[in-house]
Design a protein around this motif. Sequence first.
Motif, PDB file in Angstrom:
ATOM      1  N   UNK A   1       8.844  -6.664   3.663  1.00  6.57           N
ATOM      2  CA  UNK A   1       8.480  -5.374   3.072  1.00  6.57           C
ATOM      3  C   UNK A   1       8.989  -5.257   1.636  1.00  6.57           C
ATOM      4  N   UNK A   2      10.206  -5.709   1.369  1.00  4.45           N
ATOM      5  CA  UNK A   2      10.733  -5.673   0.002  1.00  4.45           C
ATOM      6  C   UNK A   2       9.908  -6.586  -0.900  1.00  4.45           C
ATOM      7  N   UNK A   3       9.511  -7.732  -0.393  1.00  4.39           N
ATOM      8  CA  UNK A   3       8.677  -8.645  -1.181  1.00  4.39           C
ATOM      9  C   UNK A   3       7.343  -8.005  -1.517  1.00  4.39           C
ATOM     10  N   UNK A   4       6.755  -7.307  -0.555  1.00  6.35           N
ATOM     11  CA  UNK A   4       5.503  -6.599  -0.821  1.00  6.35           C
ATOM     12  C   UNK A   4       5.655  -5.520  -1.877  1.00  6.35           C
ATOM     13  N   UNK A   5       6.763  -4.805  -1.834  1.00  6.91           N
ATOM     14  CA  UNK A   5       7.002  -3.765  -2.842  1.00  6.91           C
ATOM     15  C   UNK A   5       7.205  -4.374  -4.221  1.00  6.91           C
ATOM     16  N   UNK A   6       7.896  -5.508  -4.284  1.00  6.05           N
ATOM     17  CA  UNK A   6       8.105  -6.163  -5.579  1.00  6.05           C
ATOM     18  C   UNK A   6       6.784  -6.681  -6.163  1.00  6.05           C
ATOM     19  N   UNK A   7       5.913  -7.193  -5.314  1.00  6.12           N
ATOM     20  CA  UNK A   7       4.589  -7.627  -5.788  1.00  6.12           C
ATOM     21  C   UNK A   7       3.807  -6.418  -6.296  1.00  6.12           C
ATOM     22  N   UNK A   8       3.916  -5.297  -5.622  1.00  8.33           N
ATOM     23  CA  UNK A   8       3.232  -4.070  -6.063  1.00  8.33           C
ATOM     24  C   UNK A   8       3.740  -3.654  -7.441  1.00  8.33           C
TER      25      UNK A   8
ATOM     26  N   UNK B   1       0.817  -1.219   0.000  1.00  7.38           N
ATOM     27  CA  UNK B   1       0.000   0.000   0.000  1.00  7.38           C
ATOM     28  C   UNK B   1       0.847   1.264   0.000  1.00  7.38           C
ATOM     29  N   UNK B   2       1.886   1.326   0.859  1.00  8.38           N
ATOM     30  CA  UNK B   2       2.631   2.574   1.057  1.00  8.38           C
ATOM     31  C   UNK B   2       4.029   2.583   0.463  1.00  8.38           C
ATOM     32  N   UNK B   3       4.545   1.461  -0.033  1.00  7.25           N
ATOM     33  CA  UNK B   3       5.926   1.378  -0.484  1.00  7.25           C
ATOM     34  C   UNK B   3       6.202   2.146  -1.760  1.00  7.25           C
ATOM     35  N   UNK B   4       7.404   2.723  -1.839  1.00  7.62           N
ATOM     36  CA  UNK B   4       7.796   3.465  -3.034  1.00  7.62           C
ATOM     37  C   UNK B   4       9.161   3.033  -3.564  1.00  7.62           C
ATOM     38  N   UNK B   5      10.169   2.889  -2.698  1.00  8.53           N
ATOM     39  CA  UNK B   5      11.514   2.496  -3.125  1.00  8.53           C
ATOM     40  C   UNK B   5      11.934   1.240  -2.379  1.00  8.53           C
ATOM     41  N   UNK B   6      12.681   0.367  -3.066  1.00  5.51           N
ATOM     42  CA  UNK B   6      13.017  -0.925  -2.467  1.00  5.51           C
ATOM     43  C   UNK B   6      13.980  -0.789  -1.285  1.00  5.51           C
ATOM     44  N   UNK B   7      14.986   0.080  -1.379  1.00  2.76           N
ATOM     45  CA  UNK B   7      15.900   0.268  -0.257  1.00  2.76           C
ATOM     46  C   UNK B   7      15.185   0.836   0.958  1.00  2.76           C
ATOM     47  N   UNK B   8      14.321   1.788   0.732  1.00  4.16           N
ATOM     48  CA  UNK B   8      13.557   2.383   1.819  1.00  4.16           C
ATOM     49  C   UNK B   8      12.585   1.366   2.414  1.00  4.16           C
ATOM     50  N   UNK B   9      12.003   0.524   1.575  1.00  7.04           N
ATOM     51  CA  UNK B   9      11.072  -0.493   2.066  1.00  7.04           C
ATOM     52  C   UNK B   9      11.802  -1.483   2.969  1.00  7.04           C
TER      53      UNK B   9
END
Length: 112
Positions: A99-106, A32-40
Amino acid sequence: MLFPVILLLAFISGYLFPWWVGCILAFGAAIIFGKRSGWAFWSGFAGVSLAWIALALLKSFPNQHILATRVAHVFHLPNWLLLLAVMAIIGGLAGGLSAVSGLMVKRVFEKG
């Protein structure tokens, strides 16, 4: 925005559910809120590890760290603080990778 959401969700879920629910919530928060992988990753790492540290200290302070010290000795650690650090690193890695996995799915569903 991602870090405080993960921290709050992991802390609340630590009282009610098993340890892995915080990782699922970090995954969902990153979708929902992720934008960058390093930050996630670092948001998930810091959020889950700080929540686990807070929960462990809330349970350990009332009994003067007796149980934590005994568990540390079972793992051949000199004191309970080192056990707390190891626990925070393990929880942080689980939360950060979730969190990185969630961002990659997004990202997969954004491009498709």
